[in-house]
Design an enzyme around this catalytic site. Sequence first.
Site, PDB file in Angstrom:
ATOM      1  N   ASP A 392      83.488-100.737 -76.543  1.00 42.01           N
ATOM      2  CA  ASP A 392      82.752-100.546 -75.304  1.00 42.01           C
ATOM      3  C   ASP A 392      81.553 -99.646 -75.611  1.00 42.01           C
ATOM      4  O   ASP A 392      81.582 -98.882 -76.578  1.00 42.01           O
ATOM      5  CB  ASP A 392      83.670 -99.895 -74.278  1.00 42.01           C
ATOM      6  CG  ASP A 392      82.932 -99.469 -73.025  1.00 42.01           C
ATOM      7  OD1 ASP A 392      82.228-100.307 -72.447  1.00 42.01           O
ATOM      8  OD2 ASP A 392      83.066 -98.293 -72.638  1.00 42.01           O
ATOM      9  N   THR A 394      79.361 -97.547 -73.030  1.00 39.48           N
ATOM     10  CA  THR A 394      79.273 -96.293 -72.290  1.00 39.48           C
ATOM     11  C   THR A 394      80.586 -95.524 -72.335  1.00 39.48           C
ATOM     12  O   THR A 394      81.626 -96.024 -71.927  1.00 39.48           O
ATOM     13  CB  THR A 394      78.886 -96.557 -70.827  1.00 39.48           C
ATOM     14  OG1 THR A 394      77.688 -97.331 -70.796  1.00 39.48           O
ATOM     15  CG2 THR A 394      78.670 -95.254 -70.083  1.00 39.48           C
ATOM     16  N   ASP A 584      87.540 -96.798 -73.022  1.00 41.57           N
ATOM     17  CA  ASP A 584      87.972 -95.574 -72.347  1.00 41.57           C
ATOM     18  C   ASP A 584      88.144 -95.715 -70.846  1.00 41.57           C
ATOM     19  O   ASP A 584      88.688 -94.823 -70.202  1.00 41.57           O
ATOM     20  CB  ASP A 584      86.956 -94.443 -72.601  1.00 41.57           C
ATOM     21  CG  ASP A 584      85.653 -94.663 -71.845  1.00 41.57           C
ATOM     22  OD1 ASP A 584      85.218 -95.824 -71.753  1.00 41.57           O
ATOM     23  OD2 ASP A 584      85.088 -93.682 -71.346  1.00 41.57           O
TER      24      ASP A 584
END
Length: 691
Positions: A392, A394, A584
Amino acid sequence: MSAIGEIVHAIPGRTRVKCTIRIENPSLLEAIIRNMTQVISANVRRDSNSVVIYHETEQLPKEIIQLFMNRALAEPSRLKRRTTSAMKHPKVKELGITLTALVVERMLLGPASGGLRSLLRPTSLSLIYASRDIISNGLRSVLKPNEDTLTTAAIGASLLKGTPFSAIVIFGMSAVSELLNEYTIGQTRGFIRDMMEIGETFAWKITDDGTEVKVPSETIVPGDAVMIFQGDKVPFDGEAIAHEAEVDQSAITGEYLPVHIKKGCFLFAGSVVTEGKIAIRVERTGEDLTVSRMIRMIEEAQDKQSSVQLSSQNFTKQVVPMSFLLAGAIYFITRDWNRVLNMLVIDYVCGVQLSTATAISATIGNAAQQGILMKGGQTIEKLAKADTVVLDKTGTITEGLPIVTAIHTYEGWSKEEVLSYAASVEEHSTHPLASAILTEAARLNVKSKPHDDETMENHVGRGVSVIVDDEPVFAGSLEFLKEQGIALDGDIPQGIYLGVGNRLVGIFEIQDKIRPGMNDLLQKMKNNGIKERIMLTGDNESAAKQVMENSFIDHYSANQMPEDKAEMINRLKQNGKIVMMIGDGINDAAALATADVGIAMGGKKTDIAMETADVVIHSDNPILIDEAGELSRKAMRIIRQNIRITLVINTGAILLGTFGMIPPVVGAAVHNAATIGVVANSAKLLLKGGS
């Protein structure tokens, strides 16, 4: 003051004493202190080798401290931790009784003659009782034989032949192997609980009038405010609301340097305040604590089987029947009972299964010491084999916190003037890009220009405007400034545009900063066999391309919805890739669950990311992901090494036994010694640096 302890911190009603002797049994030491005059309670900290004493008086007299320290020294044997001694293990006791029975039997009855009557002799009865679990499991599994089936047959054959000592060796060395395996698992779980134990009996609750009151920890509920002082463990998960402190979060995040905590930062229970004090608003207590969930996940992980362990069971199903068939063939050809026994007492199963289970448990324990939670052996195996990583953007590759990377000025304005006006117009905005401008102003100590609050207007999705020094000021997108009649011609960079009146005076370039250590991780991954490094992001093409240009990413896909990420990982798997996904957030949960190995990383990860991931890293340090991979590769090397050792040694012993070159007792000793050796080889993975 005693030379074996010194007061390092004291406030009314509470004193911390640093011990210079090693604290081995916290519970006993606490009990000794609590019996002292004026002492209400005490908490022992094994990590800092200190004692926090709560007392009735404002200050605890030095004489009291002198008394309890001297008493503690006077009873050193009682301060030793009560560990489970191998000599107290039931199997060891029963083995001792059986050996005693053998000696007495030989003295009174002479050697056994073999046959069914030998099963009624004291040694045989004692050994059958000691082996009851093995025999029970072996007989239940006779149609689908396992290693216990083979051990049961070997013990029974030895007793019927009148050689009980061979049976005792078989049982004894099997018990030693299991003890070593149990010890490794016990050490892993014990270490984790010791490392993460909160142990705070009391908390300093902040009342509505701002005073601090000592209350039992169990009375604290989410929403309460508590103060944590220097030297104390943080007893609850919560957000800092006042004061500043240096906090050691290594038990939770794996970070070895203390972290500076101030208002707005989040603290995990189990962290230790090393300097200063901090007030927090409690969010989670008891079993909801992050540390409690970590402990549960680790302990559950140790019970999960990897495909390696399942393969060892399949190996058992194939090898055990083969051992019985070979034993029957040898008896039919040679009529030599000793050679038959050698086929029964020597097998490949024990070494493979016990050493594999030990390697998995030890690796999980080692990882936990470094703040890495691995959910079972299957995770370890697949992590070692991964050849593709998907990340991922960001919050994973980047910090998820936009920063100003450049300020362009026009119309003769200075950077300070542009920043001052921009800070003024963005002062009340909650947009992350506004926060980046305000952070830059604070970093350069630039004050915002005074403005008329009543003229502040938020133009949703476009920008913000306000009156400063009787002139309209606009900050926002290119389209927003054009709407205000500001001419924007020529080749200008992208960013947040600042206009004053009808003039463009500044442009702020803002980027999401690459996480420190991320490029090092991506390079290490390539060196360690990761062939593709792919970034998936919901951000636009421009933002994704910008990150790729500044990182060691091979490919990227922008504008990806959560289901798109999961679908991409499915396609990679269908093409034969073993995929590791790192994320996250909530939007990463589906991808984390779809990947062969999902890794949730960073202090901002969500609960759902933690639950769906196979590896959970509470640190923002990306290098720990490479450390998890290295631990997994070490575990697989050790497992393969153990299989080779078991095959070579046991094959040699079988050949020697088949040709009558060694007696069954020697064959059993060789087989069990090899099993102990490979289990010990696995156990060293519990140590940092074990390989």
